[in-house]
Design an enzyme around this catalytic site. Structure first.
Site, PDB file in Angstrom:
ATOM      1  N   TYR A  56       0.709  -1.046  -0.023  1.00  0.00           N
ATOM      2  CA  TYR A  56       0.032  -0.005   0.078  1.00  0.00           C
ATOM      3  C   TYR A  56       0.910   1.172   0.026  1.00  0.00           C
ATOM      4  O   TYR A  56       0.522   2.473  -0.660  1.00  0.00           O
ATOM      5  CB  TYR A  56      -1.111   0.189   1.053  1.00  0.00           C
ATOM      6  CG  TYR A  56      -2.055  -1.064   1.104  1.00  0.00           C
ATOM      7  CD1 TYR A  56      -3.239  -0.998  -0.219  1.00  0.00           C
ATOM      8  CD2 TYR A  56      -2.064  -2.258   1.409  1.00  0.00           C
ATOM      9  CE1 TYR A  56      -4.148  -1.823  -0.024  1.00  0.00           C
ATOM     10  CE2 TYR A  56      -2.956  -3.315   1.348  1.00  0.00           C
ATOM     11  CZ  TYR A  56      -3.988  -3.034   0.318  1.00  0.00           C
ATOM     12  OH  TYR A  56      -5.022  -4.059   0.008  1.00  0.00           O
ATOM     13  N   VAL A  91     -10.098   3.584  -4.095  1.00  0.00           N
ATOM     14  CA  VAL A  91      -9.455   3.818  -2.912  1.00  0.00           C
ATOM     15  C   VAL A  91      -8.628   5.097  -3.073  1.00  0.00           C
ATOM     16  O   VAL A  91      -7.923   5.673  -2.178  1.00  0.00           O
ATOM     17  CB  VAL A  91      -8.628   2.718  -1.940  1.00  0.00           C
ATOM     18  CG1 VAL A  91      -9.453   1.532  -1.712  1.00  0.00           C
ATOM     19  CG2 VAL A  91      -7.483   2.089  -2.912  1.00  0.00           C
ATOM     20  N   HIS A 107     -14.737   1.216  -0.061  1.00  0.00           N
ATOM     21  CA  HIS A 107     -13.549   0.130   0.329  1.00  0.00           C
ATOM     22  C   HIS A 107     -12.336   0.908   1.003  1.00  0.00           C
ATOM     23  O   HIS A 107     -11.305   0.428   0.829  1.00  0.00           O
ATOM     24  CB  HIS A 107     -13.302  -0.317  -1.131  1.00  0.00           C
ATOM     25  CG  HIS A 107     -14.270  -1.143  -1.569  1.00  0.00           C
ATOM     26  ND1 HIS A 107     -14.416  -1.602  -3.110  1.00  0.00           N
ATOM     27  CD2 HIS A 107     -15.419  -1.871  -0.997  1.00  0.00           C
ATOM     28  CE1 HIS A 107     -15.580  -2.344  -3.040  1.00  0.00           C
ATOM     29  NE2 HIS A 107     -16.068  -2.429  -2.012  1.00  0.00           N
ATOM     30  N   THR A 173     -17.320   0.296 -13.583  1.00  0.00           N
ATOM     31  CA  THR A 173     -17.219  -0.826 -12.399  1.00  0.00           C
ATOM     32  C   THR A 173     -17.725  -2.040 -12.970  1.00  0.00           C
ATOM     33  O   THR A 173     -18.689  -2.227 -14.001  1.00  0.00           O
ATOM     34  CB  THR A 173     -18.149  -0.740 -11.216  1.00  0.00           C
ATOM     35  OG1 THR A 173     -18.230  -1.572 -10.502  1.00  0.00           O
ATOM     36  CG2 THR A 173     -19.604   0.241 -11.515  1.00  0.00           C
ATOM     37  N   SER A 174     -17.300  -3.117 -12.519  1.00  0.00           N
ATOM     38  CA  SER A 174     -17.567  -4.249 -13.398  1.00  0.00           C
ATOM     39  C   SER A 174     -18.945  -5.233 -12.850  1.00  0.00           C
ATOM     40  O   SER A 174     -19.543  -5.761 -13.219  1.00  0.00           O
ATOM     41  CB  SER A 174     -16.714  -5.522 -12.937  1.00  0.00           C
ATOM     42  OG  SER A 174     -16.663  -5.870 -11.505  1.00  0.00           O
TER      43      SER A 174
END
Length: 228
Positions: A56, A91, A107, A173-174
């Site tokens: 991250y 994010v 998320h 978005t999926s």
């Protein structure tokens, strides 16, 4: 005074991809050459916290090298004509940097960290987070990211906002990640639904409201329609 219509956006990796941020997972199921469970689960963090922190940290550094694209900017501009809420699975902070004021991160956020012991202890964080970085109680900090198997704290808030939408836009978005994908079932019956994505097959809205294009191209088309 004219009451603005409530425009609610559900955004995913496809909108950030055009800014150069890699999408969540590759076709081989890996995320930046890591198994998802190694870098995006509580168990992975317990097994190898340094790997997860490094992962991250790299994402956070990359965020400094990219900027919002036209799709982010147009969504921010639409606040002049609509009451806009962005519900994002991303994010990154590109919606905020483009100027959007009402952004809900389902998320989590790369530029925040939280205590491993108390998830309400959240801190803004611009640089690397390392082992030994602790909250005021001495507990280790971890990325403020919703990992697989964890609750989605903002889901109830997002569902309430979706349930009040006059216009609902799905972009990039999926529609495979739940509970986020389920938000479309909360929108009112009379809500106008638009979908922008080059990879989805339409099962969400009427044919003329489905734009099988990348985010920046689709949102330009949709802006013209919405402002007519």
């Amino acid at each position: 005074m004219e009451i603005k219509k409530k425009l609610v956006v559900l955004s995913g990796a496809g909108i950030s991809a055009e800014s150069g941020i890699s999408t969540f997972r590759d076709s081989n199921g890996l995320w930046e050459n890591h198994r998802i469970e190694d870098v995006a689960s509580p168990e992975g963090f317990r097994r190898n916290p340094q790997l997860v922190l490094d992962f991250y940290n790299l994402r956070r550094r990359q965020l400094k090298e990219v900027k919002p694209n036209l799709a982010h900017e147009i969504l921010a501009e639409l606040e002049q004509n609509f009451e806009v809420y962005i519900i994002t699975q991303n994010v990154d902070d590109l919606h905020e940097r483009a100027g959007s004021k009402n952004v809900i991160h389902l998320h989590g956020e790369l530029k925040k960290v939280r205590s491993v012991k108390d998830e309400t202890q959240i801190y803004d964080w611009e640089d690397d987070c390392n082992l030994g970085d602790c909250d005021e109680k001495g507990d280790q900090l971890r990325p403020h990211i919703v990992w697989f198997g964890e609750m989605v704290p903002e889901m109830d808030n997002a569902a309430e906002i979706a349930s009040e939408a006059d216009i609902f836009i799905v972009i990039g978005t999926s529609m495979q990640v739940y509970p986020a994908a389920g938000l479309i079932h909360y929108v009112p019956k009379n809500c106008e639904i638009y979908v922008i994505d080059p990879h989805l097959e339409n099962q969400f809205t009427k044919h003329e409201n489905f734009l099988k294009t990348p985010a920046t191209e689709g949102i330009k088309i949709l802006r013209e329609r919405l402002l007519k």
